[in-house]
Design a protein around this motif. Structure first.
Motif, PDB file in Angstrom:
ATOM      1  N   ALA A 178       0.813  -1.079   0.320  1.00 19.86           N
ATOM      2  CA  ALA A 178      -0.171  -0.227  -0.069  1.00 19.86           C
ATOM      3  C   ALA A 178       0.911   1.518  -0.050  1.00 19.86           C
ATOM      4  O   ALA A 178       1.972   0.872   0.350  1.00 19.86           O
ATOM      5  N   CYS A 179       0.393   2.326  -0.661  1.00 17.58           N
ATOM      6  CA  CYS A 179       0.948   3.418  -0.386  1.00 17.58           C
ATOM      7  C   CYS A 179      -0.065   4.236   0.298  1.00 17.58           C
ATOM      8  O   CYS A 179      -0.910   4.984  -0.650  1.00 17.58           O
ATOM      9  N   MET A 181      -0.372   8.817   0.811  1.00 16.38           N
ATOM     10  CA  MET A 181       0.047  10.038  -0.343  1.00 16.38           C
ATOM     11  C   MET A 181      -0.706  11.173   1.002  1.00 16.38           C
ATOM     12  O   MET A 181      -1.721  10.988   1.155  1.00 16.38           O
ATOM     13  N   MET A 221       5.330  10.327  -0.132  1.00 12.45           N
ATOM     14  CA  MET A 221       4.564   8.433  -0.105  1.00 12.45           C
ATOM     15  C   MET A 221       5.231   7.607   0.687  1.00 12.45           C
ATOM     16  O   MET A 221       6.394   8.426   1.479  1.00 12.45           O
ATOM     17  N   ARG A 223       5.320   3.719   1.886  1.00 12.06           N
ATOM     18  CA  ARG A 223       4.964   2.749   1.354  1.00 12.06           C
ATOM     19  C   ARG A 223       5.132   1.390   2.611  1.00 12.06           C
ATOM     20  O   ARG A 223       5.819   1.578   2.837  1.00 12.06           O
ATOM     21  N   ARG A 248      -4.063   9.837   1.730  1.00  5.66           N
ATOM     22  CA  ARG A 248      -4.629   8.729   0.438  1.00  5.66           C
ATOM     23  C   ARG A 248      -4.128   8.132   0.401  1.00  5.66           C
ATOM     24  O   ARG A 248      -2.549   7.609   0.861  1.00  5.66           O
ATOM     25  N   GLU A 250      -3.583   4.615  -2.001  1.00  3.93           N
ATOM     26  CA  GLU A 250      -3.195   3.258  -2.845  1.00  3.93           C
ATOM     27  C   GLU A 250      -2.972   2.209  -2.806  1.00  3.93           C
ATOM     28  O   GLU A 250      -2.062   1.856  -1.917  1.00  3.93           O
ATOM     29  N   ARG A 251      -4.115   0.813  -3.094  1.00  2.00           N
ATOM     30  CA  ARG A 251      -3.664  -0.083  -2.826  1.00  2.00           C
ATOM     31  C   ARG A 251      -3.370  -1.359  -4.207  1.00  2.00           C
ATOM     32  O   ARG A 251      -3.273  -2.446  -4.213  1.00  2.00           O
ATOM     33  N   ASP A 252      -3.877  -0.313  -5.784  1.00  2.00           N
ATOM     34  CA  ASP A 252      -2.999  -0.986  -6.448  1.00  2.00           C
ATOM     35  C   ASP A 252      -2.205  -1.185  -7.003  1.00  2.00           C
ATOM     36  O   ASP A 252      -1.392  -0.216  -6.420  1.00  2.00           O
ATOM     37  N   ARG A 255      -0.443   0.345  -9.786  1.00  2.00           N
ATOM     38  CA  ARG A 255       0.167   2.438  -9.021  1.00  2.00           C
ATOM     39  C   ARG A 255       0.922   2.376  -8.746  1.00  2.00           C
ATOM     40  O   ARG A 255       2.209   3.091  -8.314  1.00  2.00           O
ATOM     41  N   ILE A 256       1.289   0.965  -7.339  1.00  2.00           N
ATOM     42  CA  ILE A 256       2.312   1.861  -6.624  1.00  2.00           C
ATOM     43  C   ILE A 256       3.579   1.304  -7.322  1.00  2.00           C
ATOM     44  O   ILE A 256       4.437   2.194  -7.269  1.00  2.00           O
ATOM     45  N   GLY A 259       4.067   4.341  -8.902  1.00  2.00           N
ATOM     46  CA  GLY A 259       4.662   5.972  -8.186  1.00  2.00           C
ATOM     47  C   GLY A 259       6.664   5.631  -7.982  1.00  2.00           C
ATOM     48  O   GLY A 259       6.840   6.711  -7.447  1.00  2.00           O
TER      49      GLY A 259
END
Lengths: 374, 481
Positions: A178-179, A181, A221, A223, A248, A250-252, A255-256, A259
C-alpha cells in the motif's frame, strides 16, 4: 574488447599496456570521462546458481539485470534493494547489468528499510588490475571469514577490479503493498512526517517526498509491504498517526509500482534541462541543506537521507551546501560541468590517502577506469 | 597453536615504553605489573594464554591516538580489546604487545530518534546500547549471545551477528559510521548519520577486519523501533532432515521470521537437564519467532504452522503468553551454559547453504563418531550459521583431538559451499584454515588492504591470516625498525 570468460578477461588485463573504460551495460555514464579502450563484461553472462529456498543467487557479472529479475520473478522473489534504472535520467540506452548495479552500489527507495545493494552482496569474483582473479565472501548469508572485500568492491565503479561474478541474497516478493500519500506538505514538514513514520513499528519500505509531484504539487509517499492483513492493519495505524492530514491510500499494485519507479528513477528530472546532483545526508538536515541549494526541483527519498536536486548547468552544489554530514555527487552534468567539478565528493586528506593506497594495490598500473572517481 | 616469537628488542625496552605511555594516560590506565597484566592474558578462547607486555585503558579517542603514536614509534605490536569475549582468540596477546582496551570508553555521545541512530564510545556493551534507547521503545538489532558482556568495539571487529539477524542483519548492516584511529595515530571518520559512502566503502571494509586496520573508538549505530510484539513457536521433529526441509519451506514461503533456531538431540538433552525448559525429547527442535501486532503474529504463525504440519511434526507448541514464550527461549539461551556443565567444549561457527543442513549434520555425526567425541548442534538455521559444540575433556588431554575434529567440520562447511565463520571471526582459532577457504591470491588481496592501513603490520598482526602467508610482511616490518 568483450571477453567471453573470466580467464580471457584476466589475460586481457594481465597483458594490457593501456587503460580500459570498464563497461557493463553502459547505462550509468557517471564519473569523470575515462580515456581508455572499452572493456565490456557482457560476454560474462548467465545465472550460475539459484536456490530459492536458500534465498541465494550466483550470477555472472555481465548478465542483464532484466534477465536476473525475470528469473527471480518466476519464483516469486526479487532484489530487495530495488536498483535504480539510470537510463531515463542520463539519456543512455542499452541494458543494465547486475555487475554494473553492484559496481555502483545502486540502491532504490527500499534501502531505507531493507538495506543497500552492498548489504545483499554475499560474495564476488573479480579480476584486479594485474590480471589476478580474486574471490571474496561466498554464497552464504553470514560470513566473517577474512576481510569484507565485497563491500570494498561494491560501489568502487570498476576502479579496483572488474567484477566477473556476484552472489546475492534475494527476498520473496510480499503478498501486498500500500502507498499512503499526503499532499501539499512543505519540505520540512514532509521530512518530519517521514521521520515519524520511519520511527514507527510499521515497517515503512519507502519514504519519499517530491517538492513537485506528477501534477506539479508537493506529494509525500509512504510505502508498506507484506501480507495483506498486515498491510491493511499498518495502513490503518498510519492513517491514525497522521489524522491531521488528508491521507490518500493507493492499493493498486501496478500504480504503486509505477509510483515508486517514478521516485526510484528520478523521473521528474528526466526531461528537465540542467545538472542533477545526488546528496546523501542526515535526513533531518535535508530541508536546511536544500534551502541553501536554491535548486529548481527537489526529490527526497530515504526519508530525506537522499536528495536529488536539479541545478542550473555548471552550478557547484558543494559550494552552496558547505560542510555537512554526508556527500554530494554530480550524477548528471554536461561535459563542461564534469570537467570543472569533481563528480564524487572530495575526501578528507587521510581518507584520500587510504583510497589512493587501495587503488595502488589493486590496480598498480592505473588501468581500470582511471580518474573516474576523481 | 603457534604464535610468532616475541620481539626481544621490544621486551627489552619495556620500561621506556611504559614510561612513555604513562605520560599520556592516567596512572591507573597503564597496567604493566606482571601480576596485573595476567588479567589480559586471554579472551573467551581460554585454551590459549599469554600475558602482554602491558595493557592500557585510554578514556578518549585522543588518548587512543597518543597511545598508538607511541607504539608506532616504538615498533610495538598492539592488540585491541573490547570486552574480551572473543571465542576466536581475537584479543589473544603476545608477550611483546600492548593490549589496548576500550573498556573505559562507554559513553553515549548522541541519541537521535528522528534520524534513528545512536552514537556511542565503543567500549559500551551491546545490550546497554539497547538499554540507552529502550525508554523510547527503540533497540539496537544485532544480539550476539554474549550481548550482556561484549563491547561494540568487538562487535565491529568481528562483524557480530546473533539470533535475530535473519531479519535485521549483522553488525555491518546496522553500522552507519565510525571514528577510527590508525596505527600512526591519525583519526579518521568513516560514514556518519547518512546511509552510503561517498567514495570507497571503507566502513564496510573496516567492519569485520578484526582490529587489524585501526582502533574503532566511536560508532554510529542504526536503531530501530521495537515491534509491537513477538512470539515464538516450538516445533519438534523426528529427524534433522525433516527439520531442515521445514526451515527451507518457511523461508521460501515468504515469511520472514526474526529467528529460526535449531537444536539437535544431544543439545536438547543437555539443555533440558540444565534449564528444565520442558522441551519434548526428539531428534530436532526448531524455535521460530515472528514479530508484529497480535493479528500480524497470528497471520504469520498460521502460515508457519501450516507449513510445519506438512512435515509431520511430533509437536507444535505455540506460546500462549509471555511466560510460555520465555520458557521456549529458556533452553536455547542456556545451551552454552548447559554444555559447559557437562564438559569442556569448543564452539564452532561455520556457515553453510541452508539446503545442505541435513547432509552436514549427518556428516558431523559420522566424523564425531570417528574421533570418539560427542557433538551437539545448536544454531541459527534460517541463515545456515551452525554452532557445533564439540564436547571434550581438557584434563583428559582431548583438546588436540577436539580441535582436529573442529577443523574437519569447518573444512566440510567450506566443501559444501559455506565458510569457516559466520559471526565469531577468524582470530587465531581459524587462522590456519583460511587457506582451505581462500587461495593464495585471495589472501594476498586481503593482506594488501592491511598494508595500506597498517604498513608496519603492528595491529593485531598474528591473527586472521595463516602465519606462513603473513610472515614476509611481518618480518619486513620488524626489519624496518
Amino acid at each position: 574488447m568483450r571477453p567471453q570468460s573470466e580467464a580471457e578477461l584476466a589475460g586481457i588485463i594481465a597483458g594490457a599496456t593501456g587503460p580500459f573504460h570498464v563497461r557493463g551495460g553502459g547505462t550509468r555514464a557517471i564519473g569523470r570521462p575515462v580515456a581508455g579502450e572499452v572493456l565490456e563484461t557482457g560476454g560474462l553472462s548467465g545465472i550460475t546458481l539459484y536456490e530459492p529456498g536458500a534465498l541465494t543467487l550466483v550470477v555472472q557479472a555481465g548478465t542483464p539485470l532484466a534477465e536476473v529479475e525475470a528469473a527471480l520473478a518466476a519464483e516469486g522473489q526479487r532484489l530487495a534493494f530495488e536498483p535504480m534504472d539510470f537510463r531515463g535520467l542520463l539519456g543512455t540506452s542499452g541494458a543494465p547489468t547486475i555487475g554494473g548495479v553492484v559496481a555502483a552500489n545502486v540502491s532504490g527507495p527500499r534501502r531505507v528499510q531493507a538495506g543497500a545493494c552492498r548489504d545483499f552482496c554475499l560474495g564476488v569474483r573479480f579480476v584486479d588490475g594485474t590480471g589476478q582473479v580474486i574471490r571474496n565472501g561466498g554464497r552464504v548469508m553470514k560470513n566473517v571469514t577474512g576481510y569484507d572485500l565485497v563491500k570494498l568492491v561494491a560501489g568502487s565503479w570498476g576502479t579496483l577490479g572488474v567484477l566477473t561474478e556476484v552472489s546475492l541474497k534475494v527476498l520473496p516478493v510480499p503478498e501486498a503493498a500500500a502507498c499512503l500519500m499526503i499532499d501539499g506538505l512543505s519540505d520540512a514538514a514532509a521530512v518530519g512526517v517521514m521521520a515519524q513514520a520511519l520511527g514507527s513499528p510499521f515497517e515503512i519500505t519507502g519514504a519519499a517526498h517530491a517538492s513537485s509531484g506528477v501534477d506539479g504539487h508537493p506529494v509525500t509517499m509512504l510505502r508498506i509491504e507484506g501480507f495483506a492483513g498486515s498491510v491493511d492493519y499498518r495502513a490503518g495505524r498510519l492513517q491514525e498517526m497522521f489524522a491531521d492530514h488528508p491521507v490518500r491510500v493507493e492499493r493498486d499494485p501496478d500504480r504503486i509500482r509505477a509510483g515508486w519507479a517514478w521516485v526510484r528513477d528520478v523521473e521528474r528530472m528526466h526531461d528537465a534541462a540542467g545538472d542533477v546532483w545526488r546528496i546523501s545526508c542526515k535526513p533531518s538536515d535535508a530541508p536546511a541543506l536544500t534551502a541553501r541549494l536554491e535548486a529548481g526541483t527537489l526529490l527526497y527519498d530515504w526519508g530525506g537521507g537522499l536528495v536529488w536536486a536539479l541545478m542550473p548547468e555548471g552550478t557547484d552544489a558543494r559550494a552552496r551546501l558547505g560542510a555537512f554530514d554526508g556527500h554530494a555527487t554530480l550524477v548528471r552534468g554536461s561535459e563542461a560541468s564534469r570537467a570543472a567539478l569533481p563528480v564524487f565528493q572530495p575526501e578528507p586528506a587521510a581518507l584520500a590517502t587510504l583510497s589512493a593506497g587501495l587503488r595502488a594495490r589493486f590496480d598498480p598500473r592505473g588501468l581500470l577506469n582511471p580518474g573516474l572517481m576523481g | 597453536m603457534q604464535m610468532p616469537d616475541p620481539n626481544p628488542d621490544v621486551i627489552a625496552r619495556k620500561a621506556r615504553i611504559v614510561a612513555r605511555l604513562q605520560k599520556v594516560l592516567a596512572s591507573d590506565a597503564v597496567i604493566h605489573d606482571p601480576a596485573e597484566t595476567r588479567a589480559y592474558e586471554c579472551d573467551a578462547l581460554t585454551a590459549y594464554r599469554c600475558p602482554p607486555l602491558a595493557a592500557v585503558l585510554p578514556s578518549s579517542t585522543q588518548e587512543v591516538s597518543e597511545v598508538l603514536k607511541i607504539c608506532h614509534q616504538e615498533g610495538v605490536p598492539v592488540v585491541p580489546r573490547g570486552a574480551g569475549t572473543s571465542l576466536a582468540g581475537g584479543a589473544l596477546p603476545t608477550a611483546d604487545c600492548v593490549i589496548l582496551g576500550v573498556a573505559r570508553m562507554t559513553e553515549v555521545l548522541e541519541t537521535d530518534y528522528a534520524n534513528r541512530f545512536i552514537r556511542v564510545q565503543t567500549g559500551r556493551t551491546n545490550l546497554s546500547v539497547t538499554g540507552a534507547v529502550e525508554e523510547e521503545d527503540f533497540f539496537y538489532a544485532p544480539d550476539p549471545s554474549s550481548q550482556l558482556a561484549c563491547a561494540i568495539a568487538g562487535n565491529i571487529a568481528m562483524n557480530s551477528g546473533g539470533a535475530h539477524c535473519l531479519k535485521y542483519g549483522v553488525t555491518t548492516n546496522n553500522l552507519m559510521g565510525v571514528t577510527m584511529v590508525l596505527m600512526d595515530g591519525t583519526v579518521v571518520e568513516l560514514g556518519g548519520a547518512h546511509l552510503d559512502a561517498g567514495g570507497y566503502d571503507l566502513l564496510g571494509l573496516v567492519c569485520g577486519s578484526e582490529g587489524q586496520l585501526g582502533v574503532v573508538t566511536e560508532a554510529t549505530l542504526r536503531i530501530l523501533r521495537k515491534p509491537e510484539g513477538a512470539r515464538p513457536v516450538l516445533m519438534a521433529f523426528d529427524s534433522n532432515e525433516v527439520a531442515g526441509a521445514c526451515v527451507s519451506d518457511i523461508i521460501k514461503a515468504g515469511v520472514l521470521p526474526v529467528a529460526i533456531e535449531f537444536m539437535d538431540r544431544p543439545c536438547i538433552e543437555a539443555c533440558e537437564a540444565f534449564a528444565k525448559a520442558g522441551y519434548p525429547m526428539c531428534e530436532a527442535l526448531l524455535i521460530v519467532e515472528v514479530e508484529g501486532s497480535e493479528d500480524e503474529i497470528a497471520e504469520q504463525l498460521g502460515l508457519i504452522l501450516q507449513i510445519a504440519r506438512r512435515h509431520n511434526p511430533l509437536e507444535l507448541r505455540e506460546a500462549q503468553d509471555a511466560d510460555e514464550a520465555g520458557r521456549i527461549w529458556l533452553g536455547r539461551k542456556s545451551a552454552f551454559g548447559a554444555m559447559g556443565q557437562i564438559n569442556d567444549y569448543i564452539c564452532l561457527d561455520g556457515t553453510i547453504p541452508v539446503s545442505e543442513l541435513p547432509y552436514v549434520l549427518r556428516r558431523i555425526a559420522e566424523m564425531a563418531e570417528g574421533y570418539g567425541l560427542q557433538v551437539a548442534n545448536v544454531f541459527h538455521a534460517g541463515d545456515g550459521n551452525m554452532h557445533p559444540l564439540i564436547l571434550f575433556d581438557a584434563n583428559g588431554g582431548e583438546l588436540e583431538k577436539a580441535e582436529a575434529l573442529g577443523a574437519d567440520i569447518l573444512r566440510l562447511c567450506v566443501e559444501v559451499g559455506g565458510c569457516l565463520t559466520g559471526e565469531h571471526g577468524v582470530g587465531i582459532e581459524k587462522r590456519d584454515l583460511m587457506s582451505d577457504q581462500y587461495g593464495a591470491a585471495d589472501l594476498e588481496a586481503q593482506m594488501a588492504v592491511k598494508d595500506v592501513f597498517d604498513p608496519d603490520w603492528l595491529l593485531n598482526p598474528a591473527k586472521v591470516f595463516p602465519l606462513d602467508a603473513s610472515e614476509r610482511r611481518r618480518s619486513l616490518a620488524l626489519a624496518a625498525e
